[in-house]
Scaffold this active site. Structure first.
Site, mmCIF file in Angstrom:
data_model
loop_
_atom_site.group_PDB
_atom_site.id
_atom_site.type_symbol
_atom_site.label_atom_id
_atom_site.label_comp_id
_atom_site.label_asym_id
_atom_site.label_seq_id
_atom_site.Cartn_x
_atom_site.Cartn_y
_atom_site.Cartn_z
ATOM 1 C CB ALA A 76 2.446 5.731 4.818
ATOM 2 C CG ASP A 77 3.257 2.708 -1.240
ATOM 3 O OD1 ASP A 77 3.617 3.708 -1.889
ATOM 4 O OD2 ASP A 77 2.739 1.707 -1.760
ATOM 5 C CB THR A 78 -1.957 4.637 -0.531
ATOM 6 O OG1 THR A 78 -1.840 5.358 0.711
ATOM 7 C CG2 THR A 78 -3.417 4.266 -0.754
ATOM 8 C CB THR A 112 -2.481 3.366 3.769
ATOM 9 O OG1 THR A 112 -3.163 4.055 2.720
ATOM 10 C CG2 THR A 112 -1.253 4.185 4.164
ATOM 11 C CB ALA A 113 1.918 -0.609 4.212
#
Length: 219
Positions: A76-78, A112-113
C-alpha cells in the site's frame, strides 16, 4: 486429468514497515510477515494522487515478489493532496511545519492505494479509495509539540489521523482506515475475490469501520 486445488495460503507478506498498516492488518486475523521494500517513492511528474499512489503500491508489491515467488503480497501507499500539491513524508522539521500550517483549517484529499498480488502471480488487484479530510484550526504550539515528539516524519502530510495527542482532524468524508494507511473493507473485498475468504467479525475492526462507505450491508 483432475485439476488440483490451489494450495492453501498459510502466510501473507506485508510489503511495508508502517506500524499503522501492521496494526490494521492484524485485525483481519491473517498470518503475515513484514518485509519492507526499498523503492523510489517520489511522485515524479505525475500530479494525480490516485495514479501516484497506485504506481508506488504496485512497485512495492513487485519488489516483494522478486524475493518471494509464492506468497500472497499486500502492499500500500498513501498520498495526500492539498489543492493539487502532493504532500509526502516531510523531509525535516521545517517541511513538517510547512505542511501542517498549509493543511490547517482546510480540506484535503487522501488516497491509499492497496494492492494484492495473489499466490505465485505477478499481476495485482488494486483499489485506491479517496477520503476528504477537514483539518481543525489547531495552534502553532500543537504543531511544535507534534514535531518535538517526532510524529510527522513517517507520515504523508505530516499528521496521523489516529494520533491521540495531536487531534488534527475536524471531520472526514470517506474511509477512516484509508487515511490511517490501509483501507480494510476494500482489502477484504479483494481477498474474497481471489478465493481467500477471511473469517471476520465486525467487532475486530475499528469502530469507524461500521460507517465506512465500503462496508457491506449488515446481516
Amino acid at each position: 486429468m483432475r485439476r488440483q486445488p490451489p494450495p492453501l495460503v498459510t502466510r501473507f507478506v506485508l510489503a511495508s514497515a508502517s506500524p499503522r498498516r501492521f496494526e490494521l492488518l492484524t485485525r483481519l486475523g491473517l498470518d503475515f510477515d513484514v518485509r519492507p521494500t526499498h523503492i523510489d517513492e517520489s511522485a515524479g511528474k505525475a500530479k494525480d494522487l490516485r495514479i501516484v499512489a497506485h504506481r508506488i503500491a504496485r512497485a512495492k508489491a513487485e519488489a516483494a515478489r522478486l524475493v518471494d515467488e509464492k506468497s500472497p503480497i499486500i502492499a500500500a501507499d498513501t498520498v495526500v493532496s492539498l489543492d493539487g500539491e502532493l504532500l509526502g513524508k516531510p523531509e525535516d522539521s521545517d517541511d513538517a511545519r510547512r505542511m501542517l500550517r498549509a493543511l490547517r483549517n482546510r480540506t484535503h484529499e487522501v488516497v491509499t492505494a492497496v494492492t494484492l498480488m495473489p499466490t505465485g502471480k505477478r499481476s495485482v488487484l488494486a483499489r485506491n479509495p479517496l477520503t476528504r479530510v477537514r483539518m481543525r484550526d489547531y495552534a502553532d504550539a500543537e504543531i511544535e509539540a507534534s514535531i518535538s515528539r517526532g510524529v510527522p516524519f513517517d507520515k504523508a502530510g505530516a499528521y496521523g489521523m489516529q494520533d491521540p495527542d495531536f487531534v488534527s482532524v475536524a471531520s472526514y468524508d470517506g474511509c477512516y482506515c484509508n487515511v490511517v494507511g490501509l483501507p480494510l473493507w476494500p482489502l477484504l473485498e479483494m481477498l474474497r475475490k481471489v478465493g481467500m475468504p477471511v473469517d471476520l467479525t465486525r467487532d475486530r475492526l475499528l469502530p469507524q469501520c461500521a460507517n465506512c462507505p465500503f462496508a457491506p450491508p449488515a446481516t
